[in-house]
Design an enzyme around this catalytic site. Sequence first.
Site, PDB file in Angstrom:
ATOM      1  N   CYS A 184       0.811  -1.220   0.000  1.00 13.20           N
ATOM      2  CA  CYS A 184       0.000   0.000   0.000  1.00 13.20           C
ATOM      3  C   CYS A 184       0.845   1.271   0.000  1.00 13.20           C
ATOM      4  O   CYS A 184       0.332   2.357  -0.292  1.00 13.20           O
ATOM      5  CB  CYS A 184      -0.939  -0.008   1.198  1.00 13.20           C
ATOM      6  SG  CYS A 184      -1.929  -1.512   1.328  1.00 13.20           S
TER       7      CYS A 184
ATOM      8  N   HIS B 105      -3.178   6.589   2.413  1.00 13.49           N
ATOM      9  CA  HIS B 105      -3.670   5.306   1.925  1.00 13.49           C
ATOM     10  C   HIS B 105      -5.112   5.112   2.401  1.00 13.49           C
ATOM     11  O   HIS B 105      -5.430   5.350   3.570  1.00 13.49           O
ATOM     12  CB  HIS B 105      -2.780   4.179   2.440  1.00 13.49           C
ATOM     13  CG  HIS B 105      -3.353   2.824   2.214  1.00 13.49           C
ATOM     14  ND1 HIS B 105      -3.879   2.432   1.009  1.00 13.49           N
ATOM     15  CD2 HIS B 105      -3.498   1.768   3.051  1.00 13.49           C
ATOM     16  CE1 HIS B 105      -4.322   1.196   1.108  1.00 13.49           C
ATOM     17  NE2 HIS B 105      -4.100   0.773   2.332  1.00 13.49           N
TER      18      HIS B 105
ATOM     19  N   ASN C 279     -10.342  -0.325  -0.309  1.00 12.36           N
ATOM     20  CA  ASN C 279      -8.881  -0.349  -0.209  1.00 12.36           C
ATOM     21  C   ASN C 279      -8.323  -0.877  -1.526  1.00 12.36           C
ATOM     22  O   ASN C 279      -8.467  -2.056  -1.848  1.00 12.36           O
ATOM     23  CB  ASN C 279      -8.473  -1.255   0.953  1.00 12.36           C
ATOM     24  CG  ASN C 279      -6.968  -1.364   1.139  1.00 12.36           C
ATOM     25  OD1 ASN C 279      -6.195  -1.040   0.254  1.00 12.36           O
ATOM     26  ND2 ASN C 279      -6.552  -1.860   2.300  1.00 12.36           N
TER      27      ASN C 279
END
Length: 316
Positions: free
Chosen positions: A112, A242, A272
């Site tokens: 990420c 993120h 996500n």
Amino acid sequence: MPGSRIVALGHHQPAKVLTNHDLARLVDTSDDWIRRRTGIVTRRIAEEESVTDLAATAAGKALAAAGLAPDEIDLVVVATCTAIERCPNTGARVAGRLGIPEAAGFEVNNGCAGFCTALATADHAVRAGAARYALVVGAERMSDVTDWTDRSTCVLLGDGAGAAVLGPDTATGGRPGVGPVVWGSDPTKGDAVRLDGGWRPRFRQEGQTVYRWATGTLAPIAEEACRRAGLTPADLGAVVTHQANLRIIEALVERLGATGAVVARDVVESGNTSAASVPLALAKLVERGEVPGGAPALLLGFGGGLSWAGQVVTCP
């Protein structure tokens, strides 16, 4: 030594929308349960598009927005942890799709934190004179690594891509177009976010470990990125972290004290998307005019490793 700046942005997401109600028909969950714990309402799922397809579409939009010809790009860096094709790498594949001749191309796999890591790497290349213009892309097909029987993780993940064109920063004085990176990792907690299972891996996460780490560790890292750019959190026009979980984002921003900043909350509609989440969210904010050109934006990626990378950039 001249620095770099973001010239233009682009983003792309698949057409298929997967809602919380859709997921409730697959696993024992509910719209209310998902919203309260993650803030997520929808996510996009790729049906036919590969990671290269997603990356090339977003990169093509950024290239068009920059007004550059393909042969002006010297470097293509794609951040991804879900590309199936090993060789040629996704950077080279994207260059081929866009008709970019002779560009250096490679992948960055830092989970990420991948896009911010790739952005820093491309910035360093521009600073060193190894490239004049670079395409930096974050692209993921997280649906390929999702365990659709695990309600704690399948509700989180989505697919998409975001891209930035970097060019030389010709401004004199003031803050850099791409600020110095703050990056690192804590491998002692590496298993807290991971892909495991060999050639057909699945996303695994220790949610409480990640939450405690993110809310307790990341604010000082974000403050240091601001300090290195010659700013304070109060000076920020936007905060783009993120997009892991809305609770983490809001806790981090509150601790950081960036009271005047627009906060990216793309996780609500995109879930996500790992390395794609920072450029995807930033591109949307700029496209919608929520952040004006020239505004300083903190970018901060974090996750698998556990790793992090962040910098302050000037919005195009």
